[in-house]
Design an enzyme around this catalytic site. Structure first.
Site, PDB file in Angstrom:
ATOM      1  N   ASP A   3       0.837  -1.595  -0.223  1.00 55.86           N
ATOM      2  CA  ASP A   3       0.117   0.056   0.236  1.00 55.86           C
ATOM      3  C   ASP A   3       1.367   1.521  -0.074  1.00 55.86           C
ATOM      4  O   ASP A   3       2.298   0.988   0.491  1.00 55.86           O
ATOM      5  CB  ASP A   3      -0.480  -0.260   1.188  1.00 55.86           C
ATOM      6  CG  ASP A   3      -1.589   1.653   1.240  1.00 55.86           C
ATOM      7  OD1 ASP A   3      -2.337   1.387   0.361  1.00 55.86           O
ATOM      8  OD2 ASP A   3      -1.456   1.962   2.250  1.00 55.86           O
ATOM      9  N   SER A   4      -0.018   2.349  -0.162  1.00 56.86           N
ATOM     10  CA  SER A   4       1.057   4.048  -0.146  1.00 56.86           C
ATOM     11  C   SER A   4       1.563   3.981   1.308  1.00 56.86           C
ATOM     12  O   SER A   4       2.201   4.583   1.445  1.00 56.86           O
ATOM     13  CB  SER A   4       0.368   5.316  -0.914  1.00 56.86           C
ATOM     14  OG  SER A   4      -0.382   4.762  -0.041  1.00 56.86           O
ATOM     15  N   TYR A  35      -0.107   8.620  -2.500  1.00 56.46           N
ATOM     16  CA  TYR A  35       0.286   8.158  -3.503  1.00 56.46           C
ATOM     17  C   TYR A  35      -1.242   8.936  -4.723  1.00 56.46           C
ATOM     18  O   TYR A  35      -1.085   9.018  -5.808  1.00 56.46           O
ATOM     19  CB  TYR A  35      -0.315   6.519  -4.598  1.00 56.46           C
ATOM     20  CG  TYR A  35       0.385   5.896  -4.073  1.00 56.46           C
ATOM     21  CD1 TYR A  35       2.049   6.418  -3.398  1.00 56.46           C
ATOM     22  CD2 TYR A  35       0.752   4.911  -4.354  1.00 56.46           C
ATOM     23  CE1 TYR A  35       2.516   5.968  -3.566  1.00 56.46           C
ATOM     24  CE2 TYR A  35       1.934   3.015  -4.529  1.00 56.46           C
ATOM     25  CZ  TYR A  35       3.606   3.980  -4.246  1.00 56.46           C
ATOM     26  OH  TYR A  35       4.230   3.437  -3.563  1.00 56.46           O
ATOM     27  N   GLY A  36      -2.471   9.162  -3.951  1.00 59.75           N
ATOM     28  CA  GLY A  36      -3.345   9.384  -4.997  1.00 59.75           C
ATOM     29  C   GLY A  36      -3.660  11.030  -5.233  1.00 59.75           C
ATOM     30  O   GLY A  36      -3.587  10.861  -6.933  1.00 59.75           O
ATOM     31  N   CYS A  66      -3.532  -0.727  -2.110  1.00 62.86           N
ATOM     32  CA  CYS A  66      -3.667   1.000  -2.240  1.00 62.86           C
ATOM     33  C   CYS A  66      -4.957   0.919  -3.760  1.00 62.86           C
ATOM     34  O   CYS A  66      -4.596   0.370  -4.344  1.00 62.86           O
ATOM     35  CB  CYS A  66      -2.436   1.261  -2.889  1.00 62.86           C
ATOM     36  SG  CYS A  66      -3.080   2.895  -2.939  1.00 62.86           S
ATOM     37  N   ASN A  67      -6.272   1.522  -2.955  1.00 55.79           N
ATOM     38  CA  ASN A  67      -7.083   1.912  -4.419  1.00 55.79           C
ATOM     39  C   ASN A  67      -6.066   2.596  -5.431  1.00 55.79           C
ATOM     40  O   ASN A  67      -6.424   2.329  -7.303  1.00 55.79           O
ATOM     41  CB  ASN A  67      -8.012   2.841  -3.650  1.00 55.79           C
ATOM     42  CG  ASN A  67      -8.787   2.362  -2.858  1.00 55.79           C
ATOM     43  OD1 ASN A  67     -10.287   1.720  -3.486  1.00 55.79           O
ATOM     44  ND2 ASN A  67      -8.942   1.754  -1.677  1.00 55.79           N
ATOM     45  N   THR A  68      -5.287   3.806  -5.701  1.00 52.54           N
ATOM     46  CA  THR A  68      -4.179   4.468  -6.113  1.00 52.54           C
ATOM     47  C   THR A  68      -4.050   3.287  -7.163  1.00 52.54           C
ATOM     48  O   THR A  68      -3.832   3.366  -7.955  1.00 52.54           O
ATOM     49  CB  THR A  68      -4.371   5.879  -5.874  1.00 52.54           C
ATOM     50  OG1 THR A  68      -4.729   6.129  -4.893  1.00 52.54           O
ATOM     51  CG2 THR A  68      -3.411   6.193  -6.509  1.00 52.54           C
ATOM     52  N   GLU A 145      -5.744  10.342   8.889  1.00 47.72           N
ATOM     53  CA  GLU A 145      -4.687   9.801   9.974  1.00 47.72           C
ATOM     54  C   GLU A 145      -4.374  10.743  11.190  1.00 47.72           C
ATOM     55  O   GLU A 145      -3.622  10.373  12.323  1.00 47.72           O
ATOM     56  CB  GLU A 145      -3.580  10.588   8.877  1.00 47.72           C
ATOM     57  CG  GLU A 145      -3.441   8.664   7.839  1.00 47.72           C
ATOM     58  CD  GLU A 145      -2.432   8.698   7.197  1.00 47.72           C
ATOM     59  OE1 GLU A 145      -0.775   9.371   7.172  1.00 47.72           O
ATOM     60  OE2 GLU A 145      -2.268   8.119   6.300  1.00 47.72           O
ATOM     61  N   CYS A 177     -10.929   3.704  -1.172  1.00 43.40           N
ATOM     62  CA  CYS A 177      -9.821   3.918  -0.633  1.00 43.40           C
ATOM     63  C   CYS A 177      -9.700   3.824   0.522  1.00 43.40           C
ATOM     64  O   CYS A 177     -10.715   3.648   1.455  1.00 43.40           O
ATOM     65  CB  CYS A 177      -9.482   6.141  -0.675  1.00 43.40           C
ATOM     66  SG  CYS A 177      -8.075   6.513   0.579  1.00 43.40           S
ATOM     67  N   THR A 178      -8.346   3.538   1.100  1.00 41.50           N
ATOM     68  CA  THR A 178      -8.345   2.393   2.600  1.00 41.50           C
ATOM     69  C   THR A 178      -8.005   3.439   3.681  1.00 41.50           C
ATOM     70  O   THR A 178      -8.183   2.099   4.760  1.00 41.50           O
ATOM     71  CB  THR A 178      -6.609   2.390   2.264  1.00 41.50           C
ATOM     72  OG1 THR A 178      -5.888   3.500   1.852  1.00 41.50           O
ATOM     73  CG2 THR A 178      -5.779   0.641   1.256  1.00 41.50           C
ATOM     74  N   HIS A 179      -8.144   4.505   3.038  1.00 37.68           N
ATOM     75  CA  HIS A 179      -9.022   5.234   4.048  1.00 37.68           C
ATOM     76  C   HIS A 179     -10.346   5.036   4.971  1.00 37.68           C
ATOM     77  O   HIS A 179     -10.897   5.582   6.555  1.00 37.68           O
ATOM     78  CB  HIS A 179      -8.263   6.704   4.616  1.00 37.68           C
ATOM     79  CG  HIS A 179      -7.142   6.638   4.883  1.00 37.68           C
ATOM     80  ND1 HIS A 179      -5.679   5.268   3.835  1.00 37.68           N
ATOM     81  CD2 HIS A 179      -5.829   7.456   5.504  1.00 37.68           C
ATOM     82  CE1 HIS A 179      -4.150   6.278   3.882  1.00 37.68           C
ATOM     83  NE2 HIS A 179      -4.682   6.704   5.262  1.00 37.68           N
TER      84      HIS A 179
HETATM   85  N1  DGL Z   1      -4.345   3.736  -0.378  1.00 39.19           N
HETATM   86  C1  DGL Z   1      -3.886   4.935  -0.687  1.00 39.19           C
HETATM   87  C2  DGL Z   1      -5.965   4.741  -1.000  1.00 39.19           C
HETATM   88  O1  DGL Z   1      -5.818   3.796  -0.661  1.00 39.19           O
HETATM   89  C3  DGL Z   1      -4.324   5.823   0.250  1.00 39.19           C
HETATM   90  C4  DGL Z   1      -4.056   7.218  -0.477  1.00 39.19           C
HETATM   91  C5  DGL Z   1      -3.484   7.878  -1.148  1.00 39.19           C
HETATM   92  O2  DGL Z   1      -1.800   7.666  -0.465  1.00 39.19           O
HETATM   93  O3  DGL Z   1      -3.111   8.647  -1.961  1.00 39.19           O
HETATM   94  O4  DGL Z   1      -5.466   5.294  -2.659  1.00 39.19           O
END
Ligand code: DGL
Length: 261
Positions: A3-4, A35-36, A66-68, A145, A177-179
């Site tokens: 993940d990011s 990563y977004g 990670c979704n991105t 976060e 998104c993971t969060h």
């Molecule tokens: N893990 C990233 C996602 O799900 C979290 C957000 C990011 O890295 O910008 O997109």
């Protein structure tokens, strides 16, 4: 899985619950988070390095938590590597298809995820008759976060982001998104009881289980399992914030020089 940063722990949590006997190696790219907002090219390069690191650990499956990264890099990752790879977008899309009653699905995620159109395409591939309304919610990840879960500011921002989706009468909303699973309660208050929230983390864990079962790769219950955590920056913050995501202690975290991969 990679993940990011910390967010992928929501996916790890579901995998730990569903597959307690699997050995899991988690890499969080904390040095290069988020990563977004980054370009496709950069996220793809990061994803290649993260995968190269995991392959040296001789894993049997890579979960792009990670979704991105799933949205912009899974296609090129699958082309480059022979190893099976599961991302979070396809399982989330399938979950939305199952849940919707009126055929109107909302998707929220980072700017990278939404602009890639990956969720929109994945949902329409399953059923071209559906309507997909996608909207980026870039502040949500930082709010989570920083521990802004039940704050008034978060509720106001949620209204700002989600009211337009409410007006479009979506009855299902993909938390892309993971969060975002940590904001389920504020999101569902804004969207109302009539909207079903789809947790991509949960859907992905189910997909990982059925893949491992189907390929006879599931570990047997008598074997001892391990969970190892690696990050690309110093581990302090990962442990501190990550324990809230995981709702469990994170014992050992090692730092990796990801630029050397
Ligand atoms: N893990 C990233 C996602 O799900 C979290 C957000 C990011 O890295 O910008 O997109």
């Amino acid at each position: 899985m990679f993940d990011s940063g910390i967010g992928g722990l929501t996916v790890a949590k579901k995998i730990f619950e569903l597959l307690p006997h699997e050995n899991v190696i988690y890499f969080g790219d904390t040095a290069r988070y988020p990563y977004g907002p980054r370009s496709k090219r950069i996220v793809r390069n990061f994803s290649f390095q993260n995968t190269d690191f995991l392959l040296l650990k001789r894993v049997k499956l890579v979960v792009v938590a990670c979704n991105t990264a799933s949205a912009v890099a899974l296609d090129v990752l699958r082309k480059r590597y022979d190893i099976p790879m599961i991302g979070v977008v396809e399982p989330g899309a399938r979950g939305a298809l199952k849940a919707t009653r009126n055929g109107r699905i909302g998707v929220i995620g980072t700017v990278g995820t939404i602009n890639s159109g990956a969720y929109q395409k994945a949902i329409l591939r399953l059923d071209p008759g559906l309507t997909v309304c996608a909207s980026p919610c870039p502040l949500f990840a930082s709010l989570v976060e920083e521990g802004y879960i039940n704050k008034e500011a978060t509720r106001l921002i949620a209204h700002e982001y989600l009211d337009p989706l409410l007006r479009k009468k979506v009855d299902t909303l993909v938390l892309g998104c993971t969060h975002y699973p940590l904001l389920k309660s504020v999101i569902s208050k804004v969207m109302g009881k009539g909207t079903r929230l789809i947790d991509s983390a949960e859907e992905t864990a189910r997909e990982v289980k059925s893949f491992l079962e189907g390929s006879a790769l599931l570990r047997n219950a008598k074997q001892r399992s391990f969970r190892k955590f690696y990050v690309s920056d110093v581990p302090d913050r990962f442990v501190q914030v990550g324990e809230k995501f995981l709702r469990a202690k994170i014992k050992e975290v090692k730092r990796v020089d990801i630029d050397s991969y």
